[in-house]
Design an enzyme around this catalytic site. Structure first.
Site, PDB file in Angstrom:
ATOM      1  N   ASP A   1      -2.428  -7.960  -5.255  1.00  0.00           N
ATOM      2  CA  ASP A   1      -3.066  -6.916  -4.513  1.00  0.00           C
ATOM      3  C   ASP A   1      -3.453  -5.671  -5.309  1.00  0.00           C
ATOM      4  OD1 ASP A   1      -3.225  -5.517  -2.310  1.00  0.00           O
ATOM      5  OD2 ASP A   1      -1.158  -5.089  -1.832  1.00  0.00           O
TER       6      ASP A   1
ATOM      7  N   CYS B   1       0.815  -1.125  -0.103  1.00  0.00           N
ATOM      8  CA  CYS B   1       0.030  -0.099   0.133  1.00  0.00           C
ATOM      9  C   CYS B   1       1.059   1.217  -0.016  1.00  0.00           C
ATOM     10  CB  CYS B   1      -1.056  -0.010   1.058  1.00  0.00           C
ATOM     11  SG  CYS B   1      -1.081  -1.422   2.121  1.00  0.00           S
TER      12      CYS B   1
ATOM     13  N   HIS C   1      -5.143  -1.546  -4.951  1.00  0.00           N
ATOM     14  CA  HIS C   1      -5.729  -0.483  -4.278  1.00  0.00           C
ATOM     15  C   HIS C   1      -6.541   0.504  -5.110  1.00  0.00           C
ATOM     16  CE1 HIS C   1      -2.451  -1.629  -1.898  1.00  0.00           C
ATOM     17  NE2 HIS C   1      -3.241  -1.494  -0.883  1.00  0.00           N
TER      18      HIS C   1
ATOM     19  N   LYS D   1     -14.666  -4.334   6.489  1.00  0.00           N
ATOM     20  CA  LYS D   1     -14.131  -5.228   5.256  1.00  0.00           C
ATOM     21  C   LYS D   1     -15.152  -6.404   4.825  1.00  0.00           C
ATOM     22  CE  LYS D   1     -11.238  -7.854   8.338  1.00  0.00           C
ATOM     23  NZ  LYS D   1     -10.238  -8.770   8.803  1.00  0.00           N
TER      24      LYS D   1
ATOM     25  N   ARG E   1       6.680 -11.694   5.407  1.00  0.00           N
ATOM     26  CA  ARG E   1       6.125 -11.367   6.658  1.00  0.00           C
ATOM     27  C   ARG E   1       6.668 -12.527   7.418  1.00  0.00           C
ATOM     28  NH1 ARG E   1      -0.178 -10.297   5.450  1.00  0.00           N
ATOM     29  NH2 ARG E   1       0.247  -8.305   3.991  1.00  0.00           N
TER      30      ARG E   1
ATOM     31  N   HIS F   1      -8.537  -1.651  -0.335  1.00  0.00           N
ATOM     32  CA  HIS F   1      -7.716  -2.732  -0.478  1.00  0.00           C
ATOM     33  C   HIS F   1      -8.210  -3.920  -0.832  1.00  0.00           C
ATOM     34  CE1 HIS F   1      -4.633  -0.803   2.688  1.00  0.00           C
ATOM     35  NE2 HIS F   1      -5.805  -0.300   2.804  1.00  0.00           N
TER      36      HIS F   1
ATOM     37  N   GLN G   1       1.064 -11.355  -3.296  1.00  0.00           N
ATOM     38  CA  GLN G   1      -0.134 -10.863  -3.507  1.00  0.00           C
ATOM     39  C   GLN G   1      -0.855 -10.373  -4.548  1.00  0.00           C
ATOM     40  OE1 GLN G   1       0.019  -7.873   0.018  1.00  0.00           O
ATOM     41  NE2 GLN G   1      -1.364  -9.034   0.993  1.00  0.00           N
TER      42      GLN G   1
END
Lengths: 570, 570
Positions: free
Chosen positions: A318, A269, A320, A405, A298, A451, A316
């Site tokens: 991912d 992000c 945004h 979420k 992580r 996200h 990911q």
């Protein structure tokens, strides 16, 4: 868990303890709750192995047959102490309880227990439970306490349910993605490289690429744009983003460059925010939908690492979405649609939607204003409804501190739930990074940020998917779609000719088994789950055909053109 | 540099010093060699700015006109000391020289110099040189010494060459990839993220993806397989590979996980080796050709960072070919073919091949046996010849310590050379990691390993390519291939209809300029180097056509189907 099933499982735990005590009067019994799929009870002074299960089960069934009632009694702590004077664990448990405690009597077996239970052991189904395994377990789960022996049981409402569970579990063991990964040479780990860091062998890397390409193409077709960012950033960035404050324990240690500390990224992000903030944005530009196959790192405890489903490095899918308030609902609907499309294309139709909102009693625990929360929660809820997903779980208090979420679980072929997709609305990052756009009136306004990761982690998804499919991937995803097997060396040249033809048509194909017997080559191909096995002998060579087997099924001779058409449409 | 040109440049340096001394008798002169594109001379006690260049050039031209001979004399160090008694830098330089030294006289100007020079200043072309710029420079390049003023000159054989160079340089400045990157919003850097770490904005990320997809597809079509590995590994691995010993200063500092030190990878090889070593390999399996778009991290001093051409993070189109000795030459030929195919597809036809071999006089400096070196050098040389590349530079002593290699420079539109591709044979890693295969006789043998990166670094290539093309990418690589420009809001809906049609045909297209005048929208599109601008007014809307402009050229009205066909073939 259904209340009635929980009651049965809990009651079976008591029946287990009663049986153990009948078999071994010196046993001390500690705690025995209902759990997912069954129950357990912890004991001291027993020495039970799986060989003894049949005898214990027999004893339990006898107790059920005798139809012994469960009687609840309320009494004072002192009275209870007398009853449990020879049971030190019960005495220990009593210390934490109020002056009034409740016990359950089942014949001569008495347990310190709040219940509820079935009325009588006769209400239990003697055919739908089964002892499962034993393990060591610390009293009350603490390493400071004594180690006891735990006996696990499985229990379901019906015998059919029990058998289904056992079959699924057996299947899941067979389908363990680590086993299949090894057998099909998809991926590996290496101690010298480091724990939790997957290395993808050719077939696994192709599978992963095909999956990521499919996801990214889907996003691009839905108005997303691709972006790409580094794997490390200065600690300054992680200070601003709040990660060093809230997420440090999940991050890898710092590394130094020119005296400055950098961190491997745990999320993408802040980079996307940086790109958004690189110029002034107008309301006309919104929504921005920026997608990245971003590899994040992580920290996971080494004991919690598990193949691809729990690694330390993962990529990911991912994205945004930075949008205005009036675009929020539509953007969430769009993300839900894409999720459904992706999972149904992958053959995972069974999805469970969960809406996580604020705990209305603890508003002070959350970041952002009431107005923002109401807007965002309503947008998510309206989006679910407009999308036609009236059935969803609403979890109060399950929102992230920064936003509500929608999480989506996929159910695999063995009935297991895996949380994979997430769609989150974020107020925190937009304000932390002072993100703005110029609205129609020429004023600065703060955008919303969504996200969303739909496959979630490519690694975790692959781990789940390998087990879901048992390594039998859809033809379009199969890293190797076909083997050409020449019966003898005489047809080898022909095999390579066909290979080239198929390859030029985008088919992933190999010539295999030249040095094996035909039956061995076919067995190998089937055990490697290669969708198409194309046998070529003299007859096929002469007629310009191949003899086709598709997942064990004989399809007979096909011309190369027919085969290409068939494979394209499968 | 050609010898004759080097002589001229060196002689012009003397002429410059003579001119400076005539204009400023107090000047002290230090060193003045020929360099790429010209020459320089370092002085003390002068204060020259670019405004003075014309006067100095005039003086230099007069010296040329006077046709002053260059006279070489050999004399003893003591005699030289007397001559240079007022020139402290020359006295300093004398200290490092032998007892016999040589000087050059050009009229009253005397320099301590080995030559060679032109016979007389009249041999120099007064029209093909030009003073260029000044800078500070330490005497003998060491920070411990005094700072002098350096005057740079450009010099070529002909005036035409000089002008061409100047034009190319002007063009190169205009095409600076950092400028174009900003204008077209391709990529950005951010101090808070960290120096040298590129963030790709949507158009840049798409360009990068298209380039990498093209490269990877090419490799897959040529029998390569894709693999994928982590960005970090335990220091154990970097110990074994020798990187911590030989490459540490280029690596980022360590980071800790569970008390173990990890490093960001500066290369992908050790991971590929680990995968190779994960099972016993047979001669039948070879060659393995494993390609990875591997993002590596290498330390560069912050002063040396330069946009995409010199970043700290970059992705290599890296591959390792593990093969038998008898496969070596063919594999190198294959790599050369692919290189040529890729660069010609990208419109960079002008390649320069360099074969770097061992210094035969210093065999002890290299790893590996004579037999290995001879085999590998011969394989590379034979490969170049079989490939038809008879013209190549043979650099003795330029091999890496572990192996010989072929490096390939691409020449860009401004005539600049960029080393991009490399094909290396490695004996070091195979033995360090004990890589083996079972040969036909059933014995263990060590394979050869070829490292090859053909685009080299995707980042560096993109930097070069943006400058080579001036940001005008081939249609198939253009991140946005077309803009649809509606003349007014009335055609906006039609514009989006067309957009959807084109998008479904795989064309990357946007609707733009709705809020601009037509001429402004076209100007924007052209300045953004969008290949196709598709204007739609009422007429086009009615006829179902678009009015096509291709890179400034009017192509008239085309039906959507015609346009799709035209774009597919361009």
């Amino acid at each position: 868990m259904k209340k009635s099933l929980e009651k049965q499982r809990h009651s079976l735990a008591h029946v287990l303890a009663k049986a153990i005590l009948e078999l071994n009067p010196n046993a001390e019994y500690a705690m025995g709750p209902a759990i997912e799929n069954g129950f357990y009870y912890d004991f001291k002074n027993i020495d039970v192995s799986e060989k003894d299960f049949q005898e214990i089960e027999k004893k339990m069934k006898k107790i059920i047959e005798k139809d012994v009632p469960f009687k609840k009694k309320t009494l004072s702590k002192d009275e209870a102490k007398k009853i449990f004077k020879n049971q030190p664990f019960k005495l220990e448990l009593l210390k934490d309880l109020d002056q009034k405690v409740s016990i359950y009597e089942t014949g001569d077996f008495i347990d310190l227990c709040e219940g509820p239970h079935v009325k009588s052991t006769g209400d239990l189904n003697p055919e739908s439970f089964k002892l499962d395994r034993t393990s060591g377990a610390y009293f009350k789960g603490s390493e400071k306490n004594e180690m006891l022996q735990r006996i696990y049981g499985l229990a379901f409402e019906t015998e059919k349910d029990l058998n289904e569970y056992l079959e699924n579990r057996k299947e899941a063991e067979k389908r363990d993605h680590r086993k299949i990964g090894k057998k099909q040479e998809l991926f590996m780990f290496d101690e010298e490289v480091g724990q939790g860091l997957p290395l993808y062998l050719p077939k696994g890397a192709m599978l992963r690429k095909l999956l990521m390409d499919f996801a990214m193409e889907t996003y691009l077709a839905n108005g997303y744009e691709i972006v790409s960012t580094p794997h490390i950033a200065n600690e300054d960035l992680w200070e601003t983003s709040g990660h060093l404050k809230h997420y440090k324990k999940d991050m890898y240690g710092p590394l130094e460059v020119d005296g400055k500390k950098y961190r491997l990224k745990p999320m993408n992000c802040p980079f996307h925010v940086k790109m958004y903030n690189s110029k002034t944005r107008s309301y006309r530009e919104l929504p921005k939908r920026w997608a990245e196959m971003g590899t994040v790192y992580r920290y996971e405890k080494s004991g919690e690492l598990h193949g691809l489903t729990r690694p330390r490095a993962f990529t990911q899918d991912d994205a945004h979405i930075i949008c205005r308030g009036d675009q929020l609902e539509e953007e969430v609907i769009n993300a839900l649609k894409i999720t459904k499309y992706i999972y149904s294309t992958l053959g995972m139709e069974n999805l469970i939607f969960k809406l996580s909102v604020r705990d209305p009693g603890k508003k002070e625990d959350y970041f952002g204003t009431d107005a923002e929360w109401e807007k965002a929660e309503k947008a998510l809820e309206d989006a679910l409804k407009s999308f036609g997903q009236d059935e969803y779980v609403r979890d109060e208090g399950e929102a992230a501190f920064y936003a509500p979420k929608i999480d989506i679980d996929a159910v695999d072929a063995m009935g297991r739930r895996w949380q994979l997709s997430t769609i989150q609305v974020d107020f925190n990052v937009t304000s932390r990074f002072k993100m703005t756009y110029i609205n129609e009136k020429g004023d600065e306004e703060t955008p919303f940020m969504i996200h969303r990761a739909l496959l979630g982690s490519i690694e975790r998804f692959l781990g789940v998917y390998i087990e879901h499919t048992g390594g039998e991937f859809p033809v379009w995803l199969a890293p190797v779609q076909a083997w050409i097997i020449p019966i003898s060396e005489k047809q080898e040249e022909y095999a390579f000719e066909i290979k080239e033809k198929l390859r030029k048509n985008g088919i992933r194909v190999k010539v295999e088994g030249v040095n094996d017997t035909l039956s061995k080559a076919i067995r190998n191909g089937e055990s490697q789950k290669i969708p198409y096995l194309l046998v070529v002998g003299d007859r096929e060579k002469e007629s310009g055909k191949v003899n086709v087997r598709f997942r064990g099924e004989k399809k007979g001779e096909l011309k190369i053109e027919e085969l290409i058409e068939e494979m394209d449409s499968s």
